[in-house]
Design an enzyme around this catalytic site. Structure first.
Site, mmCIF file in Angstrom:
data_model
loop_
_atom_site.group_PDB
_atom_site.id
_atom_site.type_symbol
_atom_site.label_atom_id
_atom_site.label_comp_id
_atom_site.label_asym_id
_atom_site.label_seq_id
_atom_site.Cartn_x
_atom_site.Cartn_y
_atom_site.Cartn_z
ATOM 1 N N ASP A 181 -4.133 -1.661 29.583
ATOM 2 C CA ASP A 181 -4.116 -0.226 29.247
ATOM 3 C C ASP A 181 -4.887 -0.528 27.845
ATOM 4 O OD1 ASP A 181 -2.829 1.055 31.310
ATOM 5 O OD2 ASP A 181 -1.021 0.053 30.778
ATOM 6 N N ASP A 189 -6.757 5.747 26.757
ATOM 7 C CA ASP A 189 -6.809 5.490 28.100
ATOM 8 C C ASP A 189 -5.767 6.287 28.698
ATOM 9 O OD1 ASP A 189 -7.639 4.690 30.618
ATOM 10 O OD2 ASP A 189 -6.299 2.863 30.548
ATOM 11 N N GLU A 207 -10.942 8.320 28.097
ATOM 12 C CA GLU A 207 -11.862 7.982 29.086
ATOM 13 C C GLU A 207 -11.339 9.120 30.310
ATOM 14 O OE1 GLU A 207 -11.489 3.770 30.915
ATOM 15 O OE2 GLU A 207 -10.448 4.859 32.343
#
Length: 167
Positions: A145, A13, A73
């Protein structure tokens, strides 16, 4: 009969301040937590050094956990262009490191990741964290996160399974 071997997936991420990462193992329909964490380069470092720190930390994760594939992502930013460009640099680190290690690297929109884990693309971070605790109980408590990164890895696992059914 040809047995399918377990696959290790690294989920990332991206963020310049905080990049979440998580590794899961997919064995058939079973998911298992391997590791997770957050890379947070010092804010006081010059921009290029923060990127170098991020790059080196992702390299170390790839070496330590030997993933077979990676998933990143996609980021949606509607802030100013400067912020979007800086975030793009962090994303580049997340894409390049696993690619240079010879891994297949997939990208998933945040709505796809949320839908894979929560069931709706409009889920909030608390819902994602809740589902990560349910799907990967050995992960324990995670930061937002790291939970997002584990969710990216899970979304990739689901997409792999869907592709195998279609084949």
């Amino acid at each position: 009969m040809n047995a399918i071997r377990p696959i290790r997936i690294l989920g990332l991420d991206p963020g310049l301040r905080r990049t979440g990462w998580g590794v899961v193992v997919v064995d058939g329909a079973r998911l298992a937590h391997v590791a997770h964490g957050v890379i947070a380069p010092k804010d006081t470092l010059p921009f290029a050094e923060r990127l170098a720190s991020l790059y080196e930390a992702i390299e170390a994760i790839v070496v330590a956990h030997a993933p077979d594939e990676a998933a990143v992502e996609e980021t949606f930013v509607n802030e100013n262009a400067r912020s979007a460009l800086k975030l793009g640099h962090a994303r580049a680190c997340c894409l390049i490191v696993p690619a240079r290690a010879g891994l297949v690297v997939a990208e998933y929109a945040a709505t796809v990741v949320k839908k894979a884990v929560v069931g709706t693309g409009a889920a909030d971070k608390a819902q994602v964290g809740f589902m990560i605790r349910r799907l990967l109980p050995t992960a324990g408590e995670t930061t937002a996160d790291a939970a997002d990164a584990l969710a990216v890895a899970i979304a990739h696992a689901h997409a792999r399974r869907a592709r195998s059914y279609a084949a």
